[in-house]
Design a protein around this motif. Structure first.
Motif, mmCIF file in Angstrom:
data_model
loop_
_atom_site.group_PDB
_atom_site.id
_atom_site.type_symbol
_atom_site.label_atom_id
_atom_site.label_comp_id
_atom_site.label_asym_id
_atom_site.label_seq_id
_atom_site.Cartn_x
_atom_site.Cartn_y
_atom_site.Cartn_z
ATOM 1 N N THR A 249 0.825 -1.210 0.000
ATOM 2 C CA THR A 249 0.000 0.000 0.000
ATOM 3 C C THR A 249 0.857 1.257 0.000
ATOM 4 O O THR A 249 0.477 2.285 -0.581
ATOM 5 C CB THR A 249 -0.930 0.015 1.228
ATOM 6 O OG1 THR A 249 -1.739 -1.162 1.214
ATOM 7 C CG2 THR A 249 -1.841 1.233 1.227
ATOM 8 N N ASN B 119 4.600 3.636 -4.101
ATOM 9 C CA ASN B 119 4.021 4.482 -5.139
ATOM 10 C C ASN B 119 3.707 3.640 -6.375
ATOM 11 O O ASN B 119 4.549 2.841 -6.809
ATOM 12 C CB ASN B 119 5.015 5.596 -5.495
ATOM 13 C CG ASN B 119 4.405 6.650 -6.391
ATOM 14 O OD1 ASN B 119 3.895 6.344 -7.467
ATOM 15 N ND2 ASN B 119 4.455 7.892 -5.965
ATOM 16 N N PRO B 120 2.529 3.809 -6.972
ATOM 17 C CA PRO B 120 2.184 3.026 -8.175
ATOM 18 C C PRO B 120 3.188 3.190 -9.315
ATOM 19 O O PRO B 120 3.312 2.300 -10.154
ATOM 20 C CB PRO B 120 0.810 3.585 -8.569
ATOM 21 C CG PRO B 120 0.249 4.133 -7.298
ATOM 22 C CD PRO B 120 1.414 4.653 -6.522
ATOM 23 N N GLU B 121 3.885 4.320 -9.344
ATOM 24 C CA GLU B 121 4.855 4.559 -10.410
ATOM 25 C C GLU B 121 6.222 3.951 -10.112
ATOM 26 O O GLU B 121 7.115 3.987 -10.956
ATOM 27 C CB GLU B 121 5.021 6.070 -10.636
ATOM 28 C CG GLU B 121 3.733 6.797 -10.974
ATOM 29 C CD GLU B 121 3.057 6.236 -12.204
ATOM 30 O OE1 GLU B 121 3.782 5.927 -13.175
ATOM 31 O OE2 GLU B 121 1.826 6.105 -12.205
ATOM 32 N N ARG C 251 7.578 -2.019 -7.589
ATOM 33 C CA ARG C 251 6.335 -2.526 -6.991
ATOM 34 C C ARG C 251 5.869 -3.808 -7.671
ATOM 35 O O ARG C 251 5.419 -4.748 -6.999
ATOM 36 C CB ARG C 251 5.216 -1.474 -7.046
ATOM 37 C CG ARG C 251 3.966 -1.949 -6.311
ATOM 38 C CD ARG C 251 2.908 -0.871 -6.199
ATOM 39 N NE ARG C 251 2.130 -0.721 -7.399
ATOM 40 C CZ ARG C 251 0.881 -0.246 -7.430
ATOM 41 N NH1 ARG C 251 0.281 0.137 -6.311
ATOM 42 N NH2 ARG C 251 0.243 -0.115 -8.561
ATOM 43 N N LYS C 252 5.976 -3.875 -8.982
ATOM 44 C CA LYS C 252 5.504 -5.055 -9.695
ATOM 45 C C LYS C 252 6.260 -6.295 -9.244
ATOM 46 O O LYS C 252 5.665 -7.363 -9.047
ATOM 47 C CB LYS C 252 5.665 -4.856 -11.199
ATOM 48 C CG LYS C 252 5.124 -6.015 -12.025
ATOM 49 C CD LYS C 252 5.174 -5.716 -13.508
ATOM 50 C CE LYS C 252 4.567 -6.853 -14.318
ATOM 51 N NZ LYS C 252 4.590 -6.569 -15.782
ATOM 52 N N LEU D 164 -6.545 -3.025 -5.308
ATOM 53 C CA LEU D 164 -5.629 -1.892 -5.380
ATOM 54 C C LEU D 164 -5.488 -1.412 -6.821
ATOM 55 O O LEU D 164 -5.579 -0.199 -7.104
ATOM 56 C CB LEU D 164 -4.261 -2.313 -4.825
ATOM 57 C CG LEU D 164 -3.236 -1.217 -4.544
ATOM 58 C CD1 LEU D 164 -3.703 -0.309 -3.418
ATOM 59 C CD2 LEU D 164 -1.892 -1.844 -4.185
ATOM 60 N N PHE D 165 -5.286 -2.338 -7.749
ATOM 61 C CA PHE D 165 -5.186 -1.974 -9.155
ATOM 62 C C PHE D 165 -6.507 -1.377 -9.664
ATOM 63 O O PHE D 165 -6.507 -0.461 -10.493
ATOM 64 C CB PHE D 165 -4.811 -3.186 -9.995
ATOM 65 C CG PHE D 165 -3.354 -3.543 -9.959
ATOM 66 C CD1 PHE D 165 -2.381 -2.589 -10.142
ATOM 67 C CD2 PHE D 165 -2.953 -4.862 -9.751
ATOM 68 C CE1 PHE D 165 -1.029 -2.923 -10.116
ATOM 69 C CE2 PHE D 165 -1.605 -5.205 -9.722
ATOM 70 C CZ PHE D 165 -0.645 -4.228 -9.905
ATOM 71 N N GLU E 246 -6.867 2.155 -9.001
ATOM 72 C CA GLU E 246 -5.957 2.941 -9.838
ATOM 73 C C GLU E 246 -6.375 2.935 -11.310
ATOM 74 O O GLU E 246 -5.658 3.439 -12.174
ATOM 75 C CB GLU E 246 -4.536 2.386 -9.710
ATOM 76 C CG GLU E 246 -3.971 2.487 -8.306
ATOM 77 C CD GLU E 246 -2.704 1.662 -8.092
ATOM 78 O OE1 GLU E 246 -2.190 1.654 -6.969
ATOM 79 O OE2 GLU E 246 -2.240 1.017 -9.068
ATOM 80 N N ASN F 19 -6.387 0.474 -13.248
ATOM 81 C CA ASN F 19 -5.498 -0.424 -13.995
ATOM 82 C C ASN F 19 -6.261 -1.728 -14.232
ATOM 83 O O ASN F 19 -6.083 -2.716 -13.525
ATOM 84 C CB ASN F 19 -4.226 -0.670 -13.189
ATOM 85 C CG ASN F 19 -3.182 -1.455 -13.954
ATOM 86 O OD1 ASN F 19 -3.495 -2.109 -14.946
ATOM 87 N ND2 ASN F 19 -1.953 -1.400 -13.493
#
Length: 330
Positions: free
Chosen positions: A96, A99-101, A105-106, A136-137, A140, A142
């Motif tokens: 959590t 940062n998604p960027e 994270r992946k 979560l995705f 976003e 995604n």
């Protein structure tokens, strides 16, 4: 509960992070955690790495934070730790904070799922973690990543997936509705989850009816002694999906073949459905097929792009083997 030595070490290194000595703290956290691993004090190593990763991520040090997350997951594997509620909660909290960027994270997500797959009871990975990651995705926008996790998530994943697909569909042309909900129905069927395939279709069609209450979409209610069925004259493929689910519950191979024949014209208009329907025919009706495509290729076709074969309005973005028996989830 962490020992006094672990608490002192953790406090000292967190203070270094607060002072901005990120590189120094990161390196010391790596060294200290590995000392605990060599001493087989895995709980101490996990505690140090978890708290350190959290502090670094909160300080905006995504790369260093992800590195410690990955080290922590390695400790899970080294110690043969099963995905307990406590360990999953630690990982969820850290994901959590990423940062998604952040590129790392992946990998953190993939390694987490791989750990639960190997050390847990679910070959495709822990469903609760899949649900958490998929949700979560979804938040976003995604879609492509969200749906892959939600499909193998929990019972709560189906409504999240349906809402996501309906939101995506609402930006497209009205006639494309079947191709969007098929992105939930088909994958659920391919992994033997008839319950959630049916649930997603019910929720999606309910949204269609609610948002077209002014008469924009004709809906006919068909009732029988065993079930109720909504017919959408303008959306033949949506009717096909509903009848397919009914056939799986009570029909035979001849019913399935007749259904495909009746809707042959409409089915020609959509890409990739033929191969998926062949697989469904084998799983549920015993109709053998040649192995020209594997399941992952078919799932890739389904998940690979915009359902309507046109550019989406916004850029958003495991399974059982083909001969596996359907899973009874009731």
């Amino acid at each position: 509960m962490a020992s006094k030595n672990v608490e002192k070490t953790r406090a000292r290194l967190e203070k270094r992070i607060e002072e901005g000595a990120y590189y120094e703290a990161h390196q010391q956290l790596r060294v200290v955690s590995q000392r605990y691993v060599k001493a087989k004090d895995y709980s101490a190593a996990i505690e140090i790495l978890s708290s350190g990763a959290q502090a670094l991520l909160k300080a905006g040090q995504g790369g260093s934070g992800c590195d410690l997350c990955l080290l922590m997951i390695e400790v899970f594997k080294t110690s043969n730790s099963s995905p307990t509620a406590a360990l999953k909660a630690q990982v969820m909290q850290l994901i959590t904070l990423i940062n998604p960027e952040e590129p790392g994270r992946k990998r953190v997500i993939n390694e987490t799922i791989a750990w639960t797959s190997k050390h847990g009871e679910f070959p495709a990975g822990d469903p609760e973690l899949h649900h958490f990651i998929g949700h979560l995705f979804a938040k976003e926008d995604n879609v492509y990543d969200a749906e892959k996790h939600l499909i193998v998530g929990t019972r709560d994943s189906a409504p999240v997936l349906t809402d996501l697909l309906y939101s995506w569909y609402s930006e497209d042309e009205p006639h494309t509705a079947p191709t969007y909900i098929a992105r939930a129905v088909f994958p659920y069927l391919l992994i033997g989850n008839l319950r959630d395939a049916s649930r997603c279709l019910q929720l999606f069609t309910a949204e269609l009816v609610k948002h077209n209450s002014g008469g924009g979409l004709v809906v006919q209610e068909v009732q029988s002694a065993t079930s109720d069925f909504r017919v959408f004259p303008a959306l033949p493929l949506l009717n096909f999906l509903g009848l397919l689910l009914l056939a799986i519950q009570s029909g035979g191979a001849d019913v399935f073949r007749g259904l495909k024949s009746h809707y042959a014209g409409a089915l020609k208009e959509v890409k990739g459905w033929d191969e998926i329907l062949d697989q469904i025919g084998e799983i549920y009706f015993g109709i053998q097929i040649r192995r020209s495509n594997n399941l992952f290729d078919m799932m890739g076709n389904l998940f690979g792009g915009n359902p309507a074969a046109a550019a989406p309005a916004r850029q958003i973005g495991g399974a059982a083997s083909g001969n596996a028996a359907p899973v009874d989830l009731d």
